[in-house]
Write a protein that holds these residues in place. Structure first.
Motif, PDB file in Angstrom:
ATOM      1  N   LYS A  43       0.834  -1.218   0.000  1.00 51.50           N
ATOM      2  CA  LYS A  43       0.000   0.000   0.000  1.00 51.50           C
ATOM      3  C   LYS A  43       0.863   1.261   0.000  1.00 51.50           C
ATOM      4  O   LYS A  43       0.644   2.167  -0.807  1.00 51.50           O
ATOM      5  N   THR A  44       1.845   1.322   0.873  1.00 51.87           N
ATOM      6  CA  THR A  44       2.715   2.498   0.942  1.00 51.87           C
ATOM      7  C   THR A  44       3.525   2.640  -0.336  1.00 51.87           C
ATOM      8  O   THR A  44       3.684   3.745  -0.856  1.00 51.87           O
ATOM      9  N   MET A  53       7.142   9.670  -5.749  1.00 50.29           N
ATOM     10  CA  MET A  53       8.251   9.578  -4.788  1.00 50.29           C
ATOM     11  C   MET A  53       8.510   8.124  -4.413  1.00 50.29           C
ATOM     12  O   MET A  53       8.432   7.743  -3.250  1.00 50.29           O
ATOM     13  N   PRO A  54       8.805   7.282  -5.398  1.00 51.70           N
ATOM     14  CA  PRO A  54       9.011   5.863  -5.085  1.00 51.70           C
ATOM     15  C   PRO A  54      10.301   5.622  -4.323  1.00 51.70           C
ATOM     16  O   PRO A  54      11.223   6.422  -4.379  1.00 51.70           O
ATOM     17  N   SER A  55      10.330   4.510  -3.609  1.00 52.59           N
ATOM     18  CA  SER A  55      11.573   4.096  -2.962  1.00 52.59           C
ATOM     19  C   SER A  55      12.594   3.787  -4.046  1.00 52.59           C
ATOM     20  O   SER A  55      12.238   3.236  -5.090  1.00 52.59           O
ATOM     21  N   PRO A  56      13.854   4.131  -3.824  1.00 52.47           N
ATOM     22  CA  PRO A  56      14.880   3.916  -4.846  1.00 52.47           C
ATOM     23  C   PRO A  56      15.027   2.464  -5.294  1.00 52.47           C
ATOM     24  O   PRO A  56      15.390   2.198  -6.431  1.00 52.47           O
ATOM     25  N   SER A  57      14.735   1.496  -4.421  1.00 56.23           N
ATOM     26  CA  SER A  57      14.918   0.086  -4.776  1.00 56.23           C
ATOM     27  C   SER A  57      13.733  -0.490  -5.551  1.00 56.23           C
ATOM     28  O   SER A  57      13.782  -1.626  -6.003  1.00 56.23           O
ATOM     29  N   VAL A  58      12.662   0.280  -5.686  1.00 52.52           N
ATOM     30  CA  VAL A  58      11.449  -0.205  -6.344  1.00 52.52           C
ATOM     31  C   VAL A  58      11.452   0.204  -7.814  1.00 52.52           C
ATOM     32  O   VAL A  58      11.712   1.362  -8.141  1.00 52.52           O
ATOM     33  N   ASN A  59      11.176  -0.751  -8.687  1.00 52.30           N
ATOM     34  CA  ASN A  59      11.138  -0.492 -10.127  1.00 52.30           C
ATOM     35  C   ASN A  59       9.725  -0.653 -10.672  1.00 52.30           C
ATOM     36  O   ASN A  59       9.071  -1.653 -10.391  1.00 52.30           O
ATOM     37  N   PRO A  60       9.262   0.312 -11.453  1.00 52.59           N
ATOM     38  CA  PRO A  60       7.915   0.230 -12.019  1.00 52.59           C
ATOM     39  C   PRO A  60       7.913  -0.548 -13.336  1.00 52.59           C
ATOM     40  O   PRO A  60       8.918  -0.611 -14.034  1.00 52.59           O
ATOM     41  N   HIS A  61       6.789  -1.115 -13.629  1.00 53.78           N
ATOM     42  CA  HIS A  61       6.554  -1.756 -14.918  1.00 53.78           C
ATOM     43  C   HIS A  61       5.135  -1.407 -15.334  1.00 53.78           C
ATOM     44  O   HIS A  61       4.310  -1.045 -14.504  1.00 53.78           O
ATOM     45  N   GLY A  62       4.849  -1.480 -16.595  1.00 55.70           N
ATOM     46  CA  GLY A  62       3.524  -1.125 -17.091  1.00 55.70           C
ATOM     47  C   GLY A  62       3.425   0.368 -17.312  1.00 55.70           C
ATOM     48  O   GLY A  62       4.422   1.076 -17.353  1.00 55.70           O
TER      49      GLY A  62
END
Length: 123
Positions: A43-44, A53-62
């Motif tokens: 959720k966060t 403002m994503p966490s640096p370790s998180v990668n988006p797709h789509g």
């Protein structure tokens, strides 16, 4: 009216682990939407991504869109999105009588041109 947010095949991943996977979602303008789930469900991470403002370790797709504009297609913009404010969770052990976290929420509400307010948990 076009949706404020529109996600298509959206995923958030840390290395090979999917936090959210293949999510399609449209958030209409002038609506209240609630995201519910167990602790650690993402959720966060979702709210941080919607706020740009994503966490640096998180990668988006789509595909992630805000007001029709692509937010994330390849990599994060990591920029403040005009009109969007995010109020993070109060830190563990925070006590309401300290009042410190109220100022965090107040800053989010006073943001010029605010059209979307993303509130995380206890707020």
């Amino acid at each position: 009216m076009p949706p404020v947010y529109e996600l298509s095949g959206a995923s958030l991943r840390v290395e090979d682990h999917a936090i959210l996977d293949d999510m399609s979602w449209a958030v209409p303008e002038r609506a209240i939407s609630v995201v519910c789930g167990a602790g650690g469900a993402g959720k966060t991470s979702l709210l941080r991504a919607l706020a740009g403002m994503p966490s640096p370790s998180v990668n988006p797709h789509g595909t992630w869109r805000y007001a029709g504009d692509v937010l994330f297609d390849i990599g994060w913009n990591r920029a403040v999105i005009p009109g969007v404010a995010w109020s993070a969770q109060p830190p563990r052990g925070w006590r309401r009588e300290r009042g410190r976290w109220g100022s965090e929420l107040r800053r989010a509400l006073e943001r010029p041109g605010l059209s979307v307010l993303l509130l995380d948990e206890p707020n």
